[in-house]
Design an enzyme around this catalytic site. Structure first.
Site, PDB file in Angstrom:
ATOM      1  CG  HIS A   1      -1.813  -0.881   1.151  1.00 29.86           C
ATOM      2  ND1 HIS A   1      -3.182  -0.845   2.111  1.00 29.86           N
ATOM      3  CD2 HIS A   1      -2.246  -2.038   0.383  1.00 29.86           C
ATOM      4  CE1 HIS A   1      -4.289  -1.927   1.910  1.00 29.86           C
ATOM      5  NE2 HIS A   1      -3.480  -2.602   0.710  1.00 29.86           N
TER       6      HIS A   1
ATOM      7  CB  CYS B   1      -2.059   1.529   6.241  1.00 29.68           C
ATOM      8  SG  CYS B   1      -1.536   0.852   4.470  1.00 29.68           S
TER       9      CYS B   1
ATOM     10  CB  CYS C   1      -6.649  -0.220   5.330  1.00 26.21           C
ATOM     11  SG  CYS C   1      -4.791  -1.028   5.195  1.00 26.21           S
TER      12      CYS C   1
ATOM     13  CD  GLU D   1      -1.994   4.189   3.423  1.00 30.25           C
ATOM     14  OE1 GLU D   1      -3.114   4.289   3.631  1.00 30.25           O
ATOM     15  OE2 GLU D   1      -1.300   3.469   2.390  1.00 30.25           O
TER      16      GLU D   1
END
Length: 150
Positions: free
Chosen positions: A53, A86, A83, A55
């Site tokens: 992801h 993260c 999410c 992040e």
């Protein structure tokens, strides 16, 4: 342009690049002492890695840049509410502040869903600032998914 906006624009650049690669257009930047020390966009499809992801990519790069997994006194700018995975990584990295664009009622875990930082088991919660570039972030995602659904 205010610093928050300047750094969020870097996150938007990463989001646009992710979208151009066929990834969900989410981007992030880690900033410490006024300098970007990590940046990234989603690369889950490219790397066949569910943890890639935006992040996580930005946090990995920032940690490599400073040679330490603890990003104390650093801030994260991301185009979409993180999410649970993260949010946990942000906590474990000890990031000082989180700035994000659009809320994610389905998958977000900061102010939506599980509200990770409010859990009694969360050891570190960053200061959270939401709605930074919210319309642009939401529109980018809407266009991306509309084009995929055809």
């Amino acid at each position: 342009m205010a610093p928050a906006n300047r750094f969020m624009q870097i996150a938007f650049q990463e989001a646009r690049a992710a979208g151009a690669r066929g990834e969900v257009p989410i981007g992030a930047a880690v900033v410490r002492d006024g300098a970007v020390i990590g940046r990234g966009g989603n690369r889950t499809r490219e790397r066949n890695d569910v943890t890639a992801h935006a992040e996580i990519e930005a946090i990995r790069q920032a940690a490599a840049t400073i040679g330490n997994e603890r990003l104390v006194d650093a801030d994260l700018y991301v185009t979409l509410e993180p999410c649970a995975m993260c949010a946990a990584a942000i906590s474990f990295a000890r990031l000082r502040r989180l700035y994000y664009g659009a809320a994610d009622p389905k998958g977000g875990a900061v102010e939506s869903g599980v509200r990770f930082y409010a859990a009694p088991t969360c050891h570190h919660a960053p200061e959270v600032y939401s709605g930074i570039g919210e319309t642009e972030a939401a529109d980018m995602l809407k266009v991306f998914f509309r084009e995929r659904r055809g």
